[in-house]
Design an enzyme around this catalytic site. Structure first.
Site, PDB file in Angstrom:
ATOM      1  N   SER A 108     -50.921  -9.988 -13.938  1.00  0.00           N
ATOM      2  CA  SER A 108     -52.219  -9.961 -14.506  1.00  0.00           C
ATOM      3  C   SER A 108     -52.375 -10.958 -15.614  1.00  0.00           C
ATOM      4  CB  SER A 108     -52.928  -8.544 -15.263  1.00  0.00           C
ATOM      5  OG  SER A 108     -52.148  -8.969 -16.430  1.00  0.00           O
ATOM      6  N   SER A 110     -53.638 -10.558 -18.627  1.00  0.00           N
ATOM      7  CA  SER A 110     -54.540  -9.700 -20.241  1.00  0.00           C
ATOM      8  C   SER A 110     -53.731 -10.135 -21.177  1.00  0.00           C
ATOM      9  CB  SER A 110     -54.139  -7.947 -19.957  1.00  0.00           C
ATOM     10  OG  SER A 110     -53.308  -8.047 -19.813  1.00  0.00           O
ATOM     11  N   LYS A 165     -48.286  -5.856 -24.091  1.00  0.00           N
ATOM     12  CA  LYS A 165     -49.325  -5.873 -24.516  1.00  0.00           C
ATOM     13  C   LYS A 165     -48.757  -6.600 -26.282  1.00  0.00           C
ATOM     14  CE  LYS A 165     -53.144  -4.669 -21.522  1.00  0.00           C
ATOM     15  NZ  LYS A 165     -53.631  -5.630 -21.238  1.00  0.00           N
ATOM     16  N   SER A 269     -58.925  -7.970 -21.086  1.00  0.00           N
ATOM     17  CA  SER A 269     -57.605  -7.071 -21.145  1.00  0.00           C
ATOM     18  C   SER A 269     -58.097  -5.102 -21.726  1.00  0.00           C
ATOM     19  CB  SER A 269     -56.681  -7.265 -22.293  1.00  0.00           C
ATOM     20  OG  SER A 269     -55.815  -6.164 -22.297  1.00  0.00           O
TER      21      SER A 269
END
Length: 304
Positions: A108, A110, A165, A269
């Site tokens: 993704s 994010s 993250k 995100s």
């Protein structure tokens, strides 16, 4: 543990395969091979006795190759041969990805612009401590995650999913995110504007800044048409009482044994702002290197 979680847990599948092939490999060394040897010795003794009798009677002896008989009887069955061949390879892969380095693919956007969709990354599995495979239980402490680290972890709402993250808050930190700017323990984080970032997936420009998170500079993106937190989709996560939310500001004090994570693509995100803290037991490792992106080989290099 349901079927979907089992199928999504490659470490568990690899572990089962290693145990299965390992059992066959050891059984062959300590039992099956000995049984084949016994059978071959009996057949060869009978062959030799028969030829000796024929010779004594002046008859023509059996011209069958003694070596061929022995080779045929000692040959491993196909299922044992393949298992024995796969076991060392599976064991090596299991050891490497469980204790040293594990590959992941970024699915993704994010973490754009730090990580792009399709990046193939390596994650250091031992930098945050040595953990038991499959159980992910820490048995040896090494280092703790630091603010600014790019970390892979098990998604708290579904342990079969791996998320990536950036660590924004460590245990005890008070995180304030107001008007899309961070403060950590009362100290505002420094920001330096850059040229706008053009999204590769759509012709949209995003505000781009360098965020210096307690000495760890990295690029982030913001979108003018998005709030800092979409309060309507914030979940009722564990220890949510440690946080206070509004559309322009949120404040969270990170509980002991937990971490606060945010994506670098801040307004695209779903992270700790929405589903809460990441417990230490969920940590997988620290992302440190992009080893390939087949759409953009220039992406190869370290992660900052």
């Amino acid at each position: 543990m349901n079927l979907q979680m089992i199928l999504g847990n490659f470490a568990l599948i690899l572990f089962v395969a290693m145990v299965f092939t390992g059992i066959i490999w050891f059984l062959d060394i300590f039992y099956f091979a000995k049984q084949r040897r016994i059978t071959a010795d009996k057949a060869l003794a009978a062959f030799d006795a028969r030829n000796a009798k024929l010779t004594a009677e002046g008859l023509k002896i059996d011209n069958t190759s003694r070596q061929a008989i022995e080779t045929a009887l000692l040959r491993q069955p196909t299922w044992i041969e393949y298992s024995g061949s796969f076991f060392p390879v599976i064991a090596l892969v299991f050891f490497l990805r469980s204790f040293l380095y594990e590959p992941f693919k970024i699915p993704s956007s994010s973490m754009v612009p730090t990580l792009l969709v399709g990046d193939l990354i390596l994650v250091n599995k031992f930098t945050y401590g040595i953990r038991l495979p499959v159980l992910n239980k820490k048995v040896v402490d090494v280092n703790n995650p630091q603010r600014g680290d790019v970390m892979v972890f098990k998604y708290p709402n579904d342990m079969s999913q791996d998320y990536i993250k950036r660590v924004v808050g460590v245990p005890g930190d008070t995180i304030v995110y107001e008007n899309k700017r961070l403060s950590v323990n009362g100290q505002p984080v420094a920001y330096t504007p850059l040229d706008d970032y053009l999204d590769d997936e759509s012709p949209v420009y995003h505000k781009q800044l360098v965020e210096n998170l307690t000495g760890v500079p990295h690029r982030i993106l913001n979108s003018d048409n998005k709030p800092g937190v979409e309060v309507a989709i914030v979940e009722n996560f564990p220890k949510r009482e440690a946080c206070d939310f509004s559309y322009e500001k949120f404040t969270c004090t990170v509980p002991a044994g937990n971490y606060f994570m945010m994506g670098d693509n801040r307004d695209h995100s779903l992270d700790s702002r929405y589903w809460g803290f990441v417990p230490d037991k969920n940590i997988v490792g620290k992302a440190f290197f992009v080893w390939m992106n087949f759409s953009n080989p220039k992406r190869i290099g370290g992660i900052h």
